[in-house]
Motif scaffolding. Structure first.
Motif, PDB file in Angstrom:
ATOM      1  N   ILE A   1     -11.034  13.942 -18.685  1.00  0.00           N
ATOM      2  CA  ILE A   1     -10.196  14.827 -18.502  1.00  0.00           C
ATOM      3  C   ILE A   1      -9.278  14.858 -20.092  1.00  0.00           C
ATOM      4  O   ILE A   1      -8.832  13.598 -20.428  1.00  0.00           O
ATOM      5  CB  ILE A   1      -8.840  14.433 -17.576  1.00  0.00           C
ATOM      6  N   ALA A   2      -9.681  15.669 -20.921  1.00  0.00           N
ATOM      7  CA  ALA A   2      -8.414  15.708 -22.447  1.00  0.00           C
ATOM      8  C   ALA A   2      -7.030  17.147 -22.070  1.00  0.00           C
ATOM      9  O   ALA A   2      -7.228  17.840 -21.151  1.00  0.00           O
ATOM     10  CB  ALA A   2      -9.291  16.230 -22.996  1.00  0.00           C
ATOM     11  N   PHE A   3      -6.159  16.637 -22.472  1.00  0.00           N
ATOM     12  CA  PHE A   3      -4.806  16.926 -22.730  1.00  0.00           C
ATOM     13  C   PHE A   3      -4.797  17.401 -23.598  1.00  0.00           C
ATOM     14  O   PHE A   3      -5.249  16.747 -25.464  1.00  0.00           O
ATOM     15  CB  PHE A   3      -4.227  15.734 -22.403  1.00  0.00           C
TER      16      PHE A   3
ATOM     17  N   ALA B   1       1.796   9.719 -19.811  1.00  0.00           N
ATOM     18  CA  ALA B   1       1.667   8.938 -18.744  1.00  0.00           C
ATOM     19  C   ALA B   1       1.736  10.142 -17.868  1.00  0.00           C
ATOM     20  O   ALA B   1       1.535   9.748 -16.599  1.00  0.00           O
ATOM     21  CB  ALA B   1       2.326   8.146 -19.058  1.00  0.00           C
ATOM     22  N   ASP B   2       2.996  10.612 -17.627  1.00  0.00           N
ATOM     23  CA  ASP B   2       3.197  11.626 -16.703  1.00  0.00           C
ATOM     24  C   ASP B   2       2.020  12.422 -16.812  1.00  0.00           C
ATOM     25  O   ASP B   2       1.684  12.802 -15.590  1.00  0.00           O
ATOM     26  CB  ASP B   2       4.444  12.562 -17.428  1.00  0.00           C
ATOM     27  N   LEU B   3       1.136  13.030 -17.620  1.00  0.00           N
ATOM     28  CA  LEU B   3       0.393  13.821 -17.384  1.00  0.00           C
ATOM     29  C   LEU B   3      -0.955  13.125 -16.766  1.00  0.00           C
ATOM     30  O   LEU B   3      -1.898  13.726 -15.402  1.00  0.00           O
ATOM     31  CB  LEU B   3      -0.498  14.044 -18.619  1.00  0.00           C
ATOM     32  N   VAL B   4      -1.363  12.322 -16.862  1.00  0.00           N
ATOM     33  CA  VAL B   4      -2.199  11.315 -16.003  1.00  0.00           C
ATOM     34  C   VAL B   4      -1.620  11.091 -14.684  1.00  0.00           C
ATOM     35  O   VAL B   4      -2.864  10.989 -14.001  1.00  0.00           O
ATOM     36  CB  VAL B   4      -2.400   9.720 -16.401  1.00  0.00           C
ATOM     37  N   GLU B   5      -0.915  10.527 -14.612  1.00  0.00           N
ATOM     38  CA  GLU B   5      -0.211   9.990 -13.368  1.00  0.00           C
ATOM     39  C   GLU B   5       0.127  11.395 -12.051  1.00  0.00           C
ATOM     40  O   GLU B   5      -0.980  11.220 -11.083  1.00  0.00           O
ATOM     41  CB  GLU B   5       0.782  10.309 -13.355  1.00  0.00           C
ATOM     42  N   ALA B   6       0.042  12.599 -12.799  1.00  0.00           N
ATOM     43  CA  ALA B   6      -0.185  14.074 -11.799  1.00  0.00           C
ATOM     44  C   ALA B   6      -1.744  14.163 -11.753  1.00  0.00           C
ATOM     45  O   ALA B   6      -1.567  15.035 -10.782  1.00  0.00           O
ATOM     46  CB  ALA B   6       0.284  15.450 -13.600  1.00  0.00           C
ATOM     47  N   VAL B   7      -2.736  13.626 -12.667  1.00  0.00           N
ATOM     48  CA  VAL B   7      -3.970  14.247 -12.184  1.00  0.00           C
ATOM     49  C   VAL B   7      -4.616  13.349 -11.733  1.00  0.00           C
ATOM     50  O   VAL B   7      -6.193  13.300 -11.353  1.00  0.00           O
ATOM     51  CB  VAL B   7      -4.344  14.251 -13.710  1.00  0.00           C
TER      52      VAL B   7
ATOM     53  N   ARG C   1      -5.961   6.679  -7.911  1.00  0.00           N
ATOM     54  CA  ARG C   1      -7.010   5.834  -8.674  1.00  0.00           C
ATOM     55  C   ARG C   1      -6.199   5.045  -9.846  1.00  0.00           C
ATOM     56  O   ARG C   1      -5.748   5.609 -10.914  1.00  0.00           O
ATOM     57  CB  ARG C   1      -7.957   6.949  -8.642  1.00  0.00           C
ATOM     58  N   PRO C   2      -6.990   3.991  -9.797  1.00  0.00           N
ATOM     59  CA  PRO C   2      -7.339   3.350 -11.632  1.00  0.00           C
ATOM     60  C   PRO C   2      -7.396   4.668 -12.580  1.00  0.00           C
ATOM     61  O   PRO C   2      -8.141   5.178 -12.233  1.00  0.00           O
ATOM     62  CB  PRO C   2      -8.046   2.380 -11.456  1.00  0.00           C
ATOM     63  N   CYS C   3      -7.169   4.164 -13.763  1.00  0.00           N
ATOM     64  CA  CYS C   3      -7.159   5.212 -14.826  1.00  0.00           C
ATOM     65  C   CYS C   3      -8.521   4.508 -16.214  1.00  0.00           C
ATOM     66  O   CYS C   3      -7.678   3.320 -16.498  1.00  0.00           O
ATOM     67  CB  CYS C   3      -6.799   6.271 -15.001  1.00  0.00           C
ATOM     68  N   VAL C   4      -9.350   4.725 -16.699  1.00  0.00           N
ATOM     69  CA  VAL C   4      -9.442   4.900 -18.261  1.00  0.00           C
ATOM     70  C   VAL C   4      -9.648   5.148 -18.683  1.00  0.00           C
ATOM     71  O   VAL C   4      -9.111   7.194 -18.880  1.00  0.00           O
ATOM     72  CB  VAL C   4     -11.143   4.582 -17.860  1.00  0.00           C
ATOM     73  N   LEU C   5      -8.418   5.251 -19.923  1.00  0.00           N
ATOM     74  CA  LEU C   5      -7.953   6.100 -21.943  1.00  0.00           C
ATOM     75  C   LEU C   5      -9.230   5.296 -22.276  1.00  0.00           C
ATOM     76  O   LEU C   5      -9.681   4.748 -22.623  1.00  0.00           O
ATOM     77  CB  LEU C   5      -6.721   5.402 -21.285  1.00  0.00           C
ATOM     78  N   LEU C   6      -9.303   6.902 -23.042  1.00  0.00           N
ATOM     79  CA  LEU C   6     -10.117   7.151 -24.432  1.00  0.00           C
ATOM     80  C   LEU C   6      -9.944   7.596 -25.352  1.00  0.00           C
ATOM     81  O   LEU C   6      -9.393   8.107 -24.902  1.00  0.00           O
ATOM     82  CB  LEU C   6     -11.398   7.773 -24.009  1.00  0.00           C
ATOM     83  N   GLY C   7      -9.651   7.115 -26.894  1.00  0.00           N
ATOM     84  CA  GLY C   7      -8.962   8.062 -27.693  1.00  0.00           C
ATOM     85  C   GLY C   7      -9.380   7.412 -29.088  1.00  0.00           C
ATOM     86  O   GLY C   7     -10.182   6.042 -29.098  1.00  0.00           O
TER      87      GLY C   7
END
Length: 194
Positions: free
Chosen positions: A2-4, A17-23, A27-33
């Motif tokens: 998912i990209a924002f 962080a709110d957006l990540v928590e909403a989607v 589950r644990p999440c992986v972040l990429l930048g």
């Protein structure tokens, strides 16, 4: 995956962080930048961990760690805009979209200057470097991410020069490298560090 869209304002770390928590509320999440987006991913990981969330991994594609606040002068912003203008037009095909993206880039550069990447994260941090810059991410070098994770930090040589890493000729190779990092991590191993 998912990209924002880009968020403006000084509170963007909490809002992402709110957006990540909403989607992904459970589950644990992986972040990429990519580029300075990697610095933002590191900050969002910190915010999520402060909220008690598990971050499985932070993958940073070719961005140096910012360890001190800095202020960009107008001459630096102008130089960045000159460098980005052609690149943005190449990718967007629109002068209007390129101009709007330049405005966002300027706002983001100033945000990054106010937001150094301090502290450590529990999540492993892996850096995929520009094909020619892997040595610049070595332990003890200015901008290195070593020491930014309490579990593991790895640096891997990516494909292409910085500006081309997500272009057609290299994106598939860098995506495969990202998959390798995440597969190794989920198998309990660590990606080979360069």
């Amino acid at each position: 995956m998912i990209a924002f869209n880009y968020l403006t304002g000084g509170d963007k770390v909490a809002r992402y962080a709110d957006l990540v928590e909403a989607v992904s509320p459970d589950r644990p999440c992986v972040l990429l930048g990519y580029s300075l987006g990697g610095n933002l991913a590191f900050e969002v990981a910190g915010e999520l961990e402060r909220r008690g969330r598990v971050v499985g991994h932070v993958v940073i594609i070719d961005s140096y760690r910012i360890t001190e606040p800095y202020e960009l002068g107008d001459e630096h912003i102008a130089a960045c805009e000159r460098e980005l203008a052609e690149h943005l037009y190449k990718h967007t095909g629109s002068e209007i979209v390129a101009a709007e993206t330049l405005e966002q880039a300027t706002e983001y550069l100033r945000f990054c200057g106010r937001t150094p990447n301090l502290g450590t994260r529990t999540a492993p941090v892996s850096v995929i470097s520009d094909r020619d810059k892997v040595a610049f991410y070595g332990s003890g070098r200015a901008g290195s991410w070593h020491g930014s994770s309490t579990t593991a930090t790895a640096v891997l040589q990516g494909f292409g020069a910085h500006a081309d890493m997500l272009d057609q000729g290299y994106v598939t190779l860098n995506a495969a490298l990202t998959r390798h990092i995440l597969t190794e991590a989920s198998a309990g191993g660590t990606a080979d560090a360069a």
